[in-house]
Write a protein that holds these residues in place. Structure first.
Motif, short mmCIF file in Angstrom:
data_model
loop_
_atom_site.label_atom_id
_atom_site.label_comp_id
_atom_site.label_asym_id
_atom_site.label_seq_id
_atom_site.Cartn_x
_atom_site.Cartn_y
_atom_site.Cartn_z
N GLY A 43 12.63 -23.57 15.30
CA GLY A 43 12.52 -22.13 14.62
C GLY A 43 12.44 -20.95 15.69
N CYS A 44 12.08 -19.90 15.25
CA CYS A 44 11.68 -18.62 15.90
C CYS A 44 10.78 -18.93 17.19
N ILE A 45 11.05 -18.43 18.27
CA ILE A 45 10.02 -18.83 19.29
C ILE A 45 8.58 -18.41 19.29
N TYR A 46 8.52 -17.56 18.18
CA TYR A 46 6.86 -16.91 18.02
C TYR A 46 6.27 -17.79 17.00
N CYS A 47 7.06 -18.61 16.02
CA CYS A 47 6.39 -19.33 15.05
C CYS A 47 5.49 -20.53 15.31
N ASP A 48 4.95 -21.07 14.92
CA ASP A 48 4.12 -22.19 15.27
C ASP A 48 4.50 -23.05 13.97
N ALA A 49 3.84 -24.04 13.79
CA ALA A 49 4.38 -25.22 12.76
C ALA A 49 4.11 -24.79 11.25
N LYS A 50 3.14 -23.54 11.14
CA LYS A 50 2.82 -23.11 9.96
C LYS A 50 4.11 -21.99 9.70
N GLY A 51 4.92 -21.86 10.52
CA GLY A 51 5.96 -20.82 10.13
C GLY A 51 5.43 -19.31 9.84
N SER A 52 4.31 -18.76 10.42
CA SER A 52 3.93 -17.48 10.16
C SER A 52 3.46 -17.42 8.49
N GLY A 53 2.94 -18.71 8.02
CA GLY A 53 2.63 -18.60 6.52
C GLY A 53 1.42 -19.03 6.79
N THR A 54 0.94 -19.51 5.22
CA THR A 54 -0.48 -20.00 5.03
C THR A 54 -0.93 -21.44 5.63
N GLY A 55 0.19 -22.27 5.60
CA GLY A 55 0.26 -23.87 6.03
C GLY A 55 -0.56 -24.36 5.18
N LEU A 56 -0.66 -24.07 3.81
CA LEU A 56 -1.33 -24.74 2.87
C LEU A 56 -0.60 -26.16 2.34
N TYR A 57 0.55 -26.00 2.30
CA TYR A 57 1.31 -27.33 1.62
C TYR A 57 1.49 -28.26 3.09
N PRO A 58 1.40 -29.69 2.45
CA PRO A 58 1.18 -30.11 1.49
C PRO A 58 -0.08 -30.46 0.99
N ALA A 59 -1.26 -29.91 1.82
CA ALA A 59 -2.74 -30.29 1.30
C ALA A 59 -2.89 -29.76 -0.04
N MET A 60 -2.48 -28.76 -0.38
CA MET A 60 -2.48 -28.21 -1.76
C MET A 60 -1.03 -27.88 -2.36
N SER A 61 -0.95 -28.52 -3.51
CA SER A 61 0.28 -28.33 -4.24
C SER A 61 0.44 -26.88 -4.73
N LEU A 62 1.56 -26.43 -5.19
CA LEU A 62 2.08 -25.03 -5.20
C LEU A 62 1.07 -24.53 -6.59
N LYS A 63 1.03 -25.50 -7.45
CA LYS A 63 0.01 -25.36 -8.79
C LYS A 63 -1.49 -25.11 -8.10
N GLU A 64 -1.97 -25.99 -7.40
CA GLU A 64 -3.15 -25.87 -6.87
C GLU A 64 -3.47 -24.63 -6.04
N GLN A 65 -2.49 -24.18 -5.31
CA GLN A 65 -2.53 -22.96 -4.64
C GLN A 65 -2.45 -21.60 -5.68
N ILE A 66 -1.97 -21.64 -6.56
CA ILE A 66 -1.90 -20.69 -7.57
C ILE A 66 -3.18 -20.39 -8.23
N GLU A 67 -3.78 -21.72 -8.59
CA GLU A 67 -4.76 -21.52 -9.51
C GLU A 67 -6.17 -21.12 -8.40
N PHE A 68 -5.96 -21.52 -7.27
CA PHE A 68 -7.19 -21.21 -6.55
C PHE A 68 -7.22 -20.01 -6.14
N PHE A 69 -6.27 -19.15 -5.84
CA PHE A 69 -5.98 -17.90 -5.61
C PHE A 69 -6.39 -16.76 -6.79
N LEU A 70 -5.96 -17.31 -8.20
CA LEU A 70 -6.13 -16.67 -9.18
C LEU A 70 -7.61 -16.69 -9.65
N ALA A 71 -8.10 -17.71 -9.33
CA ALA A 71 -9.97 -17.76 -9.66
C ALA A 71 -10.34 -17.11 -8.72
N HIS A 72 -10.18 -17.09 -7.55
CA HIS A 72 -10.73 -16.27 -6.41
C HIS A 72 -10.64 -14.78 -6.72
#
Length: 306
Positions: A43-72
Motif C-alpha cells: 500500500g501507500c507508504i503512510y498507510c498501516d494495516a487499517k488502510g487509513s480507515g476504521t479497521g472494524l472489519y472483520p470484527a464487525m460485519s457491515l450490518k453490525e457497523q451500520i446498526e451500531f453507528f445508527l444507534a449511537h
C-alpha cells in the motif's frame, strides 16, 4: 457572529437536506491494487494495516457497523445518515459484489446518501453504472478520489500506484455521469515544496471539483514512512505551515467547492509525528485564525480559466 470563511460540509448538508446529517464510517473489507499485488505490495507508504480507515472489519460485519453507528447517533438527535465506505478502495471488486455490498444500505430508510472512498484507477464503466443505479433510487451519491498530489514524482515516491493522468481520466468519467467528486490531497508529502503543494490545490480549483478534503501527512509507527522518518528522510510540517497552506489553498478554490475536511484525523495511538495533529480543535482554531489574520476566504484568489 463570526464570518464564515469557507463552504463547509455541515453547511452543504443542511442546505441539501434541511437538517443535520451524519456520515457513518464503514469498513466493508475491501483492499487496494497496490496492496494485493495487482500494482504493488504494502500500500501507500503512510498507510498501516487499517488502510487509513476504521479497521472494524472483520470484527464487525457491515450490518453490525451500520446498526451500531445508527444507534449511537440517533440517540444524539440525528435522523438522516450517509453511509461512508471509507477503508481502502471501495470500488475495487467484482460488480456483483459491489452491488451487494452497497445494497446493505437498502434496509435502512434513515440512510439517504452513499459516499464511496476509492482510487482513480478503480473507476470503470461497471462501477459508474452501479453508482448511477443507486443515484436513480434517490440516494445522494458522491465519490471520494484519493489524489494526494498532482505530481507524478510524489505519487511514485509514496507507492501510490497511479498517475495524475489516471486521476484526470477517472474524474472526467465520473463528472460525465453526473456523479459528484470529492478529492483528497495531502500536504507534507516527502520531497514536496510549498509551491508543489499549492499547485495541487490550484489544479483542483481549475477543475471546479465538487469537494475537497485536506490532510496533513502523519507518520504512523510500523509503516514504510516511519522508517524514512526515523532515518531523517522525511520532515514533518509545523502547525503554522500547515495552517498557512490550507488557508492559501482555500482561497484558490471556487465558492461552490465544499470543504469536507480541513485536517487529518489520526488514530490516538502510534503517531510518531506531527503530534500537534492529535489536538484537532487546536488545529482547526489555528486554520481559522490564519484565515482571519491573512484576510483569506474561499474564492478570494480563484481565477477561472478562460
Amino acid at each position: 457572529m463570526q464570518e464564515i470563511k469557507y463552504y463547509s460540509l455541515n453547511q452543504f448538508l443542511r442546505e441539501k437536506f434541511g437538517e443535520k446529517v451524519k456520515k457513518l464510517p464503514l469498513d466493508a473489507g475491501f483492499t487496494c491494487p497496490n496492496r494485493d499485488g495487482n500494482k504493488g505490495q504494502g500500500g501507500c507508504i503512510y498507510c498501516d494495516a487499517k488502510g487509513s480507515g476504521t479497521g472494524l472489519y472483520p470484527a464487525m460485519s457491515l450490518k453490525e457497523q451500520i446498526e451500531f453507528f445508527l444507534a449511537h447517533w440517533t440517540k444524539r438527535g440525528y435522523k438522516k445518515f450517509i453511509a461512508y465506505f471509507q477503508s481502502f478502495s471501495n470500488t475495487y471488486g467484482e460488480p456483483d459484489y459491489l452491488r451487494r455490498t452497497y445494497g446493505t444500505i437498502l434496509n435502512y430508510p434513515e440512510i439517504v446518501g452513499l459516499a464511496i472512498g476509492t482510487r482513480p484507477d478503480c473507476i470503470n464503466k461497471e462501477v459508474i453504472g452501479i453508482l448511477k443505479d443507486f443515484q436513480n433510487l434517490g440516494f445522494f451519491i458522491w465519490i471520494e478520489l484519493g489524489l494526494q498530489s498532482k505530481h507524478d514524482t510524489t505519487l511514485k515516491a509514496i507507492n501510490r500506484g497511479h498517475s495524475f493522468e489516471d486521476f484526470l481520466y477517472a474524474y472526467q468519467q465520473l463528472k460525465s455521469a453526473d456523479l459528484p467528486v470529492v478529492v483528497h490531497i495531502i500536504f507534507g508529502l516527502p520531497g514536496e515544496t510549498k509551491e508543489m503543494m499549492l499547485e495541487t490545490a490550484k489544479i483542483l480549483a481549475s477543475l471546479r471539483v465538487d469537494g475537497v478534503k485536506f490532510h496533513a501527512l502523519y507518520i504512523l509507527e510500523g509503516t514504510p514512512l516511519a522508517k524514512l522518518y526515523k532515518e531523517g528522510h522525511v520532515k514533518e510540517l509545523s502547525l503554522e505551515d500547515y495552517a498557512e497552506l490550507v488557508g492559501e489553498a482555500i482561497s484558490f478554490l471556487p465558492s461552490t467547492t465544499v470543504i469536507h475536511r480541513l485536517t487529518s484525523d489520526p488514530p490516538k495511538n502510534g503517531v510518531l509525528a506531527p503530534l500537534w495533529l492529535l489536538e484537532k480543535n487546536k488545529v482547526l482554531q489555528k486554520i481559522n485564525e490564519t484565515l482571519r489574520e491573512k484576510a483569506l476566504y474561499q474564492g478570494k484568489n480563484y481565477f477561472p480559466l478562460t
